[in-house]
Design an enzyme around this catalytic site. Structure first.
Site, PDB file in Angstrom:
ATOM      1  N   ARG A  15       9.692  26.061  10.969  1.00  0.00           N
ATOM      2  CA  ARG A  15      10.411  25.356  12.042  1.00  0.00           C
ATOM      3  C   ARG A  15       9.704  25.486  13.396  1.00  0.00           C
ATOM      4  O   ARG A  15      10.331  25.593  14.439  1.00  0.00           O
ATOM      5  CB  ARG A  15      11.862  25.866  12.147  1.00  0.00           C
ATOM      6  CG  ARG A  15      12.749  25.410  10.999  1.00  0.00           C
ATOM      7  CD  ARG A  15      14.165  25.912  11.152  1.00  0.00           C
ATOM      8  NE  ARG A  15      14.216  27.376  11.059  1.00  0.00           N
ATOM      9  CZ  ARG A  15      15.194  28.141  11.533  1.00  0.00           C
ATOM     10  NH1 ARG A  15      16.200  27.589  12.160  1.00  0.00           N
ATOM     11  NH2 ARG A  15      15.149  29.452  11.389  1.00  0.00           N
ATOM     12  N   LEU A  17       8.193  23.316  15.156  1.00  0.00           N
ATOM     13  CA  LEU A  17       8.480  22.230  16.103  1.00  0.00           C
ATOM     14  C   LEU A  17       9.819  22.476  16.808  1.00  0.00           C
ATOM     15  O   LEU A  17       9.949  22.268  18.012  1.00  0.00           O
ATOM     16  CB  LEU A  17       8.510  20.879  15.390  1.00  0.00           C
ATOM     17  CG  LEU A  17       8.685  19.690  16.347  1.00  0.00           C
ATOM     18  CD1 LEU A  17       7.472  19.551  17.266  1.00  0.00           C
ATOM     19  CD2 LEU A  17       8.911  18.395  15.593  1.00  0.00           C
ATOM     20  N   LYS A 114      24.712   9.000  11.218  1.00  0.00           N
ATOM     21  CA  LYS A 114      24.146   9.486   9.965  1.00  0.00           C
ATOM     22  C   LYS A 114      23.195   8.452   9.362  1.00  0.00           C
ATOM     23  O   LYS A 114      23.471   7.281   9.350  1.00  0.00           O
ATOM     24  CB  LYS A 114      25.248   9.782   8.963  1.00  0.00           C
ATOM     25  CG  LYS A 114      25.914  11.117   9.211  1.00  0.00           C
ATOM     26  CD  LYS A 114      27.166  11.299   8.391  1.00  0.00           C
ATOM     27  CE  LYS A 114      26.958  10.941   6.948  1.00  0.00           C
ATOM     28  NZ  LYS A 114      25.880  11.702   6.292  1.00  0.00           N
ATOM     29  N   SER A 438      38.798  27.053  14.117  1.00  0.00           N
ATOM     30  CA  SER A 438      37.939  28.063  14.725  1.00  0.00           C
ATOM     31  C   SER A 438      38.217  28.182  16.217  1.00  0.00           C
ATOM     32  O   SER A 438      38.579  27.198  16.879  1.00  0.00           O
ATOM     33  CB  SER A 438      36.473  27.716  14.479  1.00  0.00           C
ATOM     34  OG  SER A 438      36.165  26.471  15.020  1.00  0.00           O
ATOM     35  N   GLU A 489      38.860  32.078  12.537  1.00  0.00           N
ATOM     36  CA  GLU A 489      37.628  31.955  11.729  1.00  0.00           C
ATOM     37  C   GLU A 489      36.469  32.813  12.209  1.00  0.00           C
ATOM     38  O   GLU A 489      35.297  32.431  12.061  1.00  0.00           O
ATOM     39  CB  GLU A 489      37.204  30.472  11.623  1.00  0.00           C
ATOM     40  CG  GLU A 489      38.247  29.600  10.942  1.00  0.00           C
ATOM     41  CD  GLU A 489      37.828  28.154  10.739  1.00  0.00           C
ATOM     42  OE1 GLU A 489      36.627  27.868  10.656  1.00  0.00           O
ATOM     43  OE2 GLU A 489      38.734  27.297  10.662  1.00  0.00           O
ATOM     44  N   TRP A 566      27.565  19.397   1.230  1.00  0.00           N
ATOM     45  CA  TRP A 566      26.655  20.153   2.089  1.00  0.00           C
ATOM     46  C   TRP A 566      25.854  21.212   1.332  1.00  0.00           C
ATOM     47  O   TRP A 566      25.359  22.162   1.901  1.00  0.00           O
ATOM     48  CB  TRP A 566      27.439  20.760   3.266  1.00  0.00           C
ATOM     49  CG  TRP A 566      27.776  19.717   4.291  1.00  0.00           C
ATOM     50  CD1 TRP A 566      27.259  18.460   4.371  1.00  0.00           C
ATOM     51  CD2 TRP A 566      28.701  19.815   5.384  1.00  0.00           C
ATOM     52  NE1 TRP A 566      27.815  17.773   5.432  1.00  0.00           N
ATOM     53  CE2 TRP A 566      28.695  18.586   6.074  1.00  0.00           C
ATOM     54  CE3 TRP A 566      29.538  20.836   5.848  1.00  0.00           C
ATOM     55  CZ2 TRP A 566      29.490  18.339   7.196  1.00  0.00           C
ATOM     56  CZ3 TRP A 566      30.328  20.589   6.963  1.00  0.00           C
ATOM     57  CH2 TRP A 566      30.300  19.357   7.633  1.00  0.00           C
ATOM     58  N   ASP A 604      39.906  21.808   4.740  1.00  0.00           N
ATOM     59  CA  ASP A 604      39.051  20.887   5.496  1.00  0.00           C
ATOM     60  C   ASP A 604      38.190  20.028   4.583  1.00  0.00           C
ATOM     61  O   ASP A 604      37.542  20.541   3.680  1.00  0.00           O
ATOM     62  CB  ASP A 604      38.110  21.686   6.417  1.00  0.00           C
ATOM     63  CG  ASP A 604      38.856  22.358   7.551  1.00  0.00           C
ATOM     64  OD1 ASP A 604      39.869  21.806   7.994  1.00  0.00           O
ATOM     65  OD2 ASP A 604      38.406  23.429   7.992  1.00  0.00           O
ATOM     66  N   CYS A 649      36.104  14.904  10.070  1.00  0.00           N
ATOM     67  CA  CYS A 649      35.430  14.521  11.314  1.00  0.00           C
ATOM     68  C   CYS A 649      34.073  13.909  11.049  1.00  0.00           C
ATOM     69  O   CYS A 649      33.716  13.660   9.909  1.00  0.00           O
ATOM     70  CB  CYS A 649      35.317  15.694  12.254  1.00  0.00           C
ATOM     71  SG  CYS A 649      34.579  17.138  11.552  1.00  0.00           S
ATOM     72  N   HIS A 700      33.384  18.310  21.761  1.00  0.00           N
ATOM     73  CA  HIS A 700      31.915  18.382  21.752  1.00  0.00           C
ATOM     74  C   HIS A 700      31.352  18.505  23.152  1.00  0.00           C
ATOM     75  O   HIS A 700      30.141  18.609  23.335  1.00  0.00           O
ATOM     76  CB  HIS A 700      31.340  17.163  21.032  1.00  0.00           C
ATOM     77  CG  HIS A 700      31.876  17.040  19.642  1.00  0.00           C
ATOM     78  ND1 HIS A 700      33.056  16.372  19.379  1.00  0.00           N
ATOM     79  CD2 HIS A 700      31.449  17.533  18.465  1.00  0.00           C
ATOM     80  CE1 HIS A 700      33.310  16.454  18.073  1.00  0.00           C
ATOM     81  NE2 HIS A 700      32.355  17.142  17.509  1.00  0.00           N
TER      82      HIS A 700
HETATM   83  N1  GLN Z   1      38.188  24.506  10.393  1.00  0.00           N
HETATM   84  C1  GLN Z   1      36.883  24.228  10.875  1.00  0.00           C
HETATM   85  C2  GLN Z   1      36.758  24.670  12.322  1.00  0.00           C
HETATM   86  O1  GLN Z   1      37.746  24.640  13.006  1.00  0.00           O
HETATM   87  C3  GLN Z   1      36.570  22.759  10.776  1.00  0.00           C
HETATM   88  C4  GLN Z   1      35.173  22.468  11.190  1.00  0.00           C
HETATM   89  C5  GLN Z   1      34.745  21.026  11.037  1.00  0.00           C
HETATM   90  O2  GLN Z   1      35.543  20.145  10.928  1.00  0.00           O
HETATM   91  N2  GLN Z   1      33.481  20.776  11.067  1.00  0.00           N
HETATM   92  O3  GLN Z   1      35.685  25.014  12.786  1.00  0.00           O
HETATM   93 ZN    ZN Z   2      35.994  18.697  12.549  1.00  0.00          ZN
END
Ligand code: GLN
Ligand code: ZN
Length: 760
Positions: A15, A17, A114, A438, A489, A566, A604, A649, A700
């Protein structure tokens, strides 16, 4: 037979770069140093491909951030707001990639999406009515020259005009038709330039051809290339497709004067059939993508040779053996894996190992006549891998999957009745407030986890630390006044890796990084064998959190489809079967949580949409028909008064709303704050039954939303949703946020809920 590679990873074996670019962003190194690092990586890549004896090696597949962005930059598709910053070329490029905030201005990045059905993301080019499309960049030519100076003759590669136009966002009144002439001119100029350089082959990537195409799309494609190809002179043009088959445009494609066509025989379910039915022109080369560019298992030579044999029978006389797509989607090399034993390693193939496989396949293919290849040692060795592989089979798991009954996919009593029971038993206020799971993963959390992993603190010490964090988190949520709490979390690094580590059948790598976007890489775990749960995973944490408060605490799990999507999946059993195995393991966890007094459980499915087939006609039969039932299987065993939540999400949902409702959760929360709340209309139209918490603010960004802003978002939601179905929550987990902004935002959110309740 000759060999080709569509594209190679470019983050560097270690990694390099990523690290150099991040240093550059922080001002720790200058532009020249970054350019030098990039040149080293390109040199390394070329030397590997060249040493392996690959005949058609790409140049131009390198990128500082993303290939579509490179193409936009080369064609002057650079929105004025970035040019206005007056930055250097490289910094303008990075401003488009990640935004710019500094003394010269404040602009957001281009949108990121994506890349087809991968976990890689591209930047969405923006074309407005003033965009002047013209060839201004020299990257393509420079990298070709550089490769030549390094002793390697390459085929320069660039995104083709059709895919570029289809992925671009038109922000003004003009559309594709208004820009085709300009693109024809720019791409013709590219052909003229490479001809002058005596380039032998150039590759245009057109993955958009594997999607469902309209008559208009086909016309656009044909009219673009009819004109562009008239400028090709001596240079030969390879039209490369990947991620599926080109069933809608096969005859037009083979009718144009391309010199080579690259087809995907791995993901393209109909590719072989297309060639067999329609033949392949004798004057063209078929670049046969038989080697999987997306997964990390050794190629099954027998299967690949079978395809090549059939292609020859169908009349494809000139075949080059190629990868199914760019190797960008797999890690660099197994050489970096020091902990996995040969027992495992021998079944894997990363980018560098795939080069050798291509060569071996070519040798075998030359011995196809009279089945002579069967006597070759390389062939026999490969065959053994597949006859000998047991893949840690677990009879019990397989039997459990076989014994799943139709009724296991159905939760009873049905939704309406459960909803009534739950309204009574939880007695939550109207518009209940909650979070996605989280809480900020602050430096202390990361440090303790590292110390624990290194063995520098004991398990007891680590657990005590995590419990203290949980207790504090619960206290904070009570103070803020949230209705349904979470444990935060703190014990997990990542929502998939954490479960993978606690499941039988998973393998982990040390350096198998794959680029996700820009400098961000992910290290997907490998599903090696049959999956089962070793022991309860989250119960201790959830039970502890629950003991800290009288309010309900949500148990927090990752769903089977996301865990699968994933990871690097198995190829010896179907995705469906793997997912069902994972679903049974998570089902056990759900039932254990319930048995231990956890009354609300969130499962989730953040990545549910990720592997949705590129063609709409395949959505149900190829995916949703097992992905949705897998989720139902996870939760169908709970009692009526246990409430199941899910969360999604990162993607568009508007078009799969009925499928989401069919997951039959009691509550769903999802990212909506950025997608213009369009999704609300779709919920209304589809009579969505599940209770729903469309995110009321964007996590975000570090920005704290005002009470007023949240109230306004909620007012819009109330227009489309029944009051008693509406939940209030942020749009995703708070893990990446700071503590201060998180607290401030949640206080405002709870305040907004109060205002709303009073107004009813
Ligand atoms: N439960 C996870 C969190 O709150 C969900 C994360 C996600 O949707 N990417 O981080
Ligand atoms: Zn999410």
């Amino acid at each position: 037979m000759k060999t080709a590679v569509v594209g190679f990873p470019r983050v560097g074996k270690n990694r390099e770069l990523k690290f150099a670019t991040e240093k550059y962003f922080k001002g720790e190194i200058g532009e020249q140093e970054l350019l030098n690092e990039a040149a080293q990586i390109r040199k390394y890549n070329l030397s590997k491909e060249n040493a392996a004896g690959i005949d058609y090696i790409s140049s131009g597949d390198f990128s500082f951030y993303d290939g579509i962005l490179d193409t936009a930059f080369a064609l002057n598709v650079i929105p004025a707001r970035y040019k206005a910053l007056g930055l250097s070329n490289l910094d303008t490029y990075f401003a488009m990639a990640r935004g710019y905030q500094g003394e010269k201005g404040n602009v957001k990045a281009l949108a990121m999406k994506k890349w087809f059905n991968t976990n890689y993301h591209y930047l969405v080019p923006e074309i407005d009515d003033d965009t002047e499309v013209k060839l201004v960049g020299t990257k393509l030519f420079d990298e070709y020259d550089e490769a030549l100076a390094n002793g390697v003759l390459t085929k320069p590669v660039i995104a083709g005009p059709f895919t570029f136009l289809k992925l671009a966002r038109f922000t003004g009144r003009k559309n594709i038709a208004d820009y085709t002439d300009a693109f024809i001119k720019a791409y013709s100029e590219i052909l003229v330039k490479v001809s002058e350089k005596n380039v032998k082959w150039i590759q245009f990537d057109e993955p958009f051809l594997v999607r469902d195409l309209t008559e208009d799309d086909k016309k656009t494609f044909v009219s673009l290339y009819e004109k562009i190809l008239s400028s090709k002179g001596e240079v030969k043009v390879l039209l490369q497709t990947y991620f599926g088959d080109v069933r809608d445009i096969y005859s037009e494609l083979t009718g144009l004067s391309f010199d080579g066509i690259g087809l995907d025989f791995v993901e393209g379910r109909k590719t072989l059939e297309l060639v067999e039915k329609n033949g392949f022109p004798k004057d063209k080369i078929l670049f046969a993508g038989v080697l999987n560019g997306k997964n990390i298992w050794r190629n099954n030579y027998k299967a690949s040779l079978n395809v090549i044999g059939k292609l020859q029978t169908a009349g494809a006389e000139n075949i080059v053996i190629s990868t199914s797509c760019s190797l960008l989607h797999v890690p660099y090399t197994l050489e970096s894996e020091t902990k996995l034993t040969q027992e495992y390693i021998k079944h894997f193939s990363f980018a560098e190992e795939k080069l050798l496989e291509l060569k071996e396949l070519a040798v075998c293919a030359d011995a196809l006549a009279g089945d002579a290849y069967k006597e070759l040692d390389i062939y026999k060795k490969n065959e053994l891998l597949f006859t000998g592989r047991v893949n840690s089979a677990d009879e019990k798991v397989q039997e459990r999957v076989r014994n799943i009954k139709a009724s296991d996919y159905t939760r009873l009593p049905e939704f309406a009745e459960r909803e009534k029971i739950q309204k009574e038993s939880f007695a939550l206020p109207l518009f209940p407030t909650t979070t996605i799971g989280s809480f900020p993963q602050t430096a202390d959390v990361k440090t303790e986890r590292k110390l624990f992993r290194k063995g520098e603190i004991s398990e007891e010490e680590y657990k005590t630390f995590v419990k203290k964090k949980i207790a504090d988190c619960i206290k904070l949520q009570e103070e803020i006044g949230l209705d349904v709490l979470v444990h935060g979390e703190y014990e997990r690094n990542d929502m998939v890796e954490y479960f993978g580590e606690n499941l039988e059948g998973y393998l982990f790598t040390e350096k198998a990084w794959v680029q996700s976007y820009g400098t961000r890489c992910v290290k997907p775990p490998i599903i090696w064998g049959d999956v089962s749960r070793k022991k309860p995973i989250t119960v201790e944490w959830s039970v502890y959190a629950d003991s800290c408060t009288d309010k309900p605490v949500k148990g927090m799990l990752t769903g089977p489809v996301t865990i699968l999507n994933w990871s690097f999946p198995r190829e010896d059993i179907s995705l469906k079967e793997s997912t069902l195995q994972i679903a049974l393991a998570i089902r056990d966890e759900v039932l254990d949580l319930e048995a231990n007094g956890i009354k609300i459980i969130q499962i989730d499915e953040a990545a549910l949409r990720e592997k949705l087939p590129l063609r709409k006609s395949d959505w149900n039969s190829e995916y949703l028909d097992w992905a949705i039932p897998a989720f139902r299987l996870v939760q169908s065993g709970v009692k009526a008064d246990t409430q199941i939540h899910t969360h999604m999400c990162y993607s568009e949902f508007t078009d799969i709303i009925p499928a989401i409702d069919a997951m039959d959760a009691d509550v769903i929360t999802f990212e909506a704050s950025r997608s213009d709340l369009l999704i609300l209309d779709s919920l209304k139209e589809n009579n969505f039954k599940t209770e729903v918490g469309p995110g009321v603010y964007d996590i975000h960004s570090p920005r704290v939303p005002s009470v007023e802003e949240i109230v306004n978002a909620l007012k819009l939601m109330r227009e489309k949703l029944d009051d008693h179905k509406l939940w209030i929550n942020p749009d995703c987990g708070l893990k990446t946020r700071g503590e201060t902004e998180t607290k401030a935002s949640l206080i405002n959110m709870v305040e907004a809920a109060k205002i709303l309740r009073e107004s009813v």
